[in-house]
Write an enzyme that holds these catalytic residues in place. Sequence first.
Site, PDB file in Angstrom:
ATOM      1  N   CYS A  15       0.820  -1.212   0.000  1.00 15.50           N
ATOM      2  CA  CYS A  15       0.000   0.000   0.000  1.00 15.50           C
ATOM      3  C   CYS A  15       0.857   1.267   0.000  1.00 15.50           C
ATOM      4  O   CYS A  15       1.724   1.435   0.863  1.00 15.50           O
ATOM      5  CB  CYS A  15      -0.878  -0.035   1.255  1.00 15.50           C
ATOM      6  SG  CYS A  15      -1.718   1.509   1.592  1.00 15.50           S
ATOM      7  N   PHE A  50     -11.547  -1.050   6.129  1.00 19.42           N
ATOM      8  CA  PHE A  50     -10.525  -1.528   7.078  1.00 19.42           C
ATOM      9  C   PHE A  50      -9.140  -1.326   6.451  1.00 19.42           C
ATOM     10  O   PHE A  50      -8.547  -2.255   5.899  1.00 19.42           O
ATOM     11  CB  PHE A  50     -10.772  -3.001   7.388  1.00 19.42           C
ATOM     12  CG  PHE A  50     -12.181  -3.281   7.875  1.00 19.42           C
ATOM     13  CD1 PHE A  50     -12.636  -2.740   9.077  1.00 19.42           C
ATOM     14  CD2 PHE A  50     -13.046  -4.067   7.123  1.00 19.42           C
ATOM     15  CE1 PHE A  50     -13.925  -2.997   9.532  1.00 19.42           C
ATOM     16  CE2 PHE A  50     -14.340  -4.335   7.565  1.00 19.42           C
ATOM     17  CZ  PHE A  50     -14.780  -3.791   8.776  1.00 19.42           C
ATOM     18  N   THR A  51      -8.655  -0.096   6.541  1.00 17.72           N
ATOM     19  CA  THR A  51      -7.452   0.265   5.789  1.00 17.72           C
ATOM     20  C   THR A  51      -6.167   0.206   6.623  1.00 17.72           C
ATOM     21  O   THR A  51      -6.191   0.305   7.842  1.00 17.72           O
ATOM     22  CB  THR A  51      -7.594   1.694   5.221  1.00 17.72           C
ATOM     23  OG1 THR A  51      -7.841   2.591   6.310  1.00 17.72           O
ATOM     24  CG2 THR A  51      -8.725   1.790   4.228  1.00 17.72           C
ATOM     25  N   VAL A  52      -5.062   0.084   5.917  1.00 14.84           N
ATOM     26  CA  VAL A  52      -3.729   0.312   6.476  1.00 14.84           C
ATOM     27  C   VAL A  52      -3.209   1.595   5.839  1.00 14.84           C
ATOM     28  O   VAL A  52      -3.629   1.927   4.731  1.00 14.84           O
ATOM     29  CB  VAL A  52      -2.767  -0.861   6.162  1.00 14.84           C
ATOM     30  CG1 VAL A  52      -3.130  -2.066   6.984  1.00 14.84           C
ATOM     31  CG2 VAL A  52      -2.725  -1.178   4.672  1.00 14.84           C
ATOM     32  N   SER A  81      -2.526   8.273   6.840  1.00 11.07           N
ATOM     33  CA  SER A  81      -1.067   8.305   6.695  1.00 11.07           C
ATOM     34  C   SER A  81      -0.483   9.710   6.696  1.00 11.07           C
ATOM     35  O   SER A  81       0.619   9.930   7.204  1.00 11.07           O
ATOM     36  CB  SER A  81      -0.666   7.572   5.419  1.00 11.07           C
ATOM     37  OG  SER A  81      -1.220   8.215   4.291  1.00 11.07           O
ATOM     38  N   TYR A 119      -5.645   5.470  -8.808  1.00 12.48           N
ATOM     39  CA  TYR A 119      -6.776   4.626  -8.361  1.00 12.48           C
ATOM     40  C   TYR A 119      -8.057   5.049  -9.080  1.00 12.48           C
ATOM     41  O   TYR A 119      -8.889   4.203  -9.425  1.00 12.48           O
ATOM     42  CB  TYR A 119      -6.977   4.742  -6.846  1.00 12.48           C
ATOM     43  CG  TYR A 119      -5.996   3.922  -6.036  1.00 12.48           C
ATOM     44  CD1 TYR A 119      -6.333   2.656  -5.583  1.00 12.48           C
ATOM     45  CD2 TYR A 119      -4.731   4.418  -5.737  1.00 12.48           C
ATOM     46  CE1 TYR A 119      -5.446   1.898  -4.835  1.00 12.48           C
ATOM     47  CE2 TYR A 119      -3.827   3.673  -4.998  1.00 12.48           C
ATOM     48  CZ  TYR A 119      -4.188   2.408  -4.546  1.00 12.48           C
ATOM     49  OH  TYR A 119      -3.304   1.662  -3.809  1.00 12.48           O
TER      50      TYR A 119
HETATM   51  N1  LIG Z   1      -6.456   7.787   3.731  1.00  6.96           N
HETATM   52  C1  LIG Z   1      -5.795   6.609   4.001  1.00  6.96           C
HETATM   53  C2  LIG Z   1      -5.956   5.639   2.853  1.00  6.96           C
HETATM   54  C3  LIG Z   1      -5.422   4.290   3.163  1.00  6.96           C
HETATM   55  C4  LIG Z   1      -5.936   3.229   2.174  1.00  6.96           C
HETATM   56  O1  LIG Z   1      -6.863   3.480   1.393  1.00  6.96           O
HETATM   57  N2  LIG Z   1      -5.301   2.037   2.193  1.00  6.96           N
HETATM   58  C5  LIG Z   1      -5.725   0.954   1.324  1.00  6.96           C
HETATM   59  C6  LIG Z   1      -4.573   0.155   0.774  1.00  6.96           C
HETATM   60  S1  LIG Z   1      -3.609   0.970  -0.409  1.00  6.96           S
HETATM   61  C7  LIG Z   1      -6.516  -0.070   2.113  1.00  6.96           C
HETATM   62  O2  LIG Z   1      -6.081  -0.502   3.171  1.00  6.96           O
HETATM   63  N3  LIG Z   1      -7.652  -0.492   1.572  1.00  6.96           N
HETATM   64  C8  LIG Z   1      -8.447  -1.521   2.156  1.00  6.96           C
HETATM   65  C9  LIG Z   1      -9.874  -1.440   1.708  1.00  6.96           C
HETATM   66  O3  LIG Z   1     -10.277  -0.423   1.144  1.00  6.96           O
HETATM   67  O4  LIG Z   1     -10.587  -2.407   1.963  1.00  6.96           O
HETATM   68  C10 LIG Z   1      -4.340   6.923   4.281  1.00  6.96           C
HETATM   69  O5  LIG Z   1      -3.715   7.684   3.532  1.00  6.96           O
HETATM   70  O6  LIG Z   1      -3.840   6.432   5.276  1.00  6.96           O
END
Ligand SMILES: N[C@@H](CCC(=O)N[C@@H](CS)C(=O)NCC(=O)O)C(=O)O
Length: 319
Positions: free
Chosen positions: A55, A125-127, A143, A192
């Site tokens: 990511c 559920f993001t990282v 982030s 994206y």
């Molecule tokens: N705004 C967040 C965006 C994070 C994000 O979208 N991460 C994606 C991976 S690149 C994720 O974990 N997506 C999981 C999902 O949408 O189910 C940041 O910059 O921390």
Amino acid sequence: MTAKDTSHLSDISKSKPEADGSFNRLPSVFRDFIKPGGKFAPEKGRYHLYVSYACPWATRALIVRKLKGLEDIIPVTVVSPRMGQNGWPFAPADAFPGADADPLFGAEHVKDLYLRANPDYDRRFTVPLVWDKVHNTIVNNESSEIIRMFNTSFNHLLPADKAELDLYPEAHRAEIDEINEWVYPEINNGVYRAGFATAQEAYEKAVHTVFSALDKAEKIITGKDYIVGGQLTEADVRLWVTIVRFDPVYVGHFKCNFKTIRNGYPELNRWMKALYWKNSAFKDSTNFDHIKTHYYWSHPHINPTRIVPVGPIPNIEPL
Ligand SMILES: N[C@@H](CCC(=O)N[C@@H](CS)C(=O)NCC(=O)O)C(=O)O
């Protein structure tokens, strides 16, 4: 009691585009700050960072953690790159070289951490995410804010050279903010928007935006080592994570194929390669296996065979 069905939140192939076929990334919801004297005080070993090497947003946090020498202060756990119906899995649920088990709770998926922090959580559920072991919750999952905390909040625990490294220096803030303002929507998220578009018009609009912004970035970096102020700043980190993924993933998987970085943007390529090969914080935070496997495997609505392409060879050119 049956577990609550959260698959509409965890399965990316079930996420709904806007009415015009365009992709909209929702804002993060855990937005607390680690700061001296606050509810979330900076302490060694108190916070835990969860990331995916795949990511780009998580990689921002990994790079800054390393640049600032926070490895002993903030431990990290890496998820498996194959994001399936339950979202990001930890290694016991889906073993992959370089992926870890969750050391805090033995969670199977990142979603378990979100639901532990808030059982009513109803976003994705993001990282990356930063977990606080004292309040047993997520401090922050955005982030851009995580890297600002890493930049300043732990300085009193760091040796002088690391404490002095400032990736968001006062004198250059206006310029960094101005760059972030278009790099985020047009490049970081722009790829994206091209890749996740479900209508021709939405895709075309997004892909043109990506390449106009890359043209602009190429002009800005020409003859320079860093984007702003002759020094490494968060502007470099934030752009770099997308540029390093561009040829291996975004050209093919997200159909951003007017040009490649290596053949179409010599100055961005030079800048990207220099950071990768000369600064271990960038190289050590980049795992092309995780990157390529994640995108090509995790979006069956875009790549139903889940075949991961072998090229480009090499993933990044030598200096
Ligand atoms: N705004 C967040 C965006 C994070 C994000 O979208 N991460 C994606 C991976 S690149 C994720 O974990 N997506 C999981 C999902 O949408 O189910 C940041 O910059 O921390």
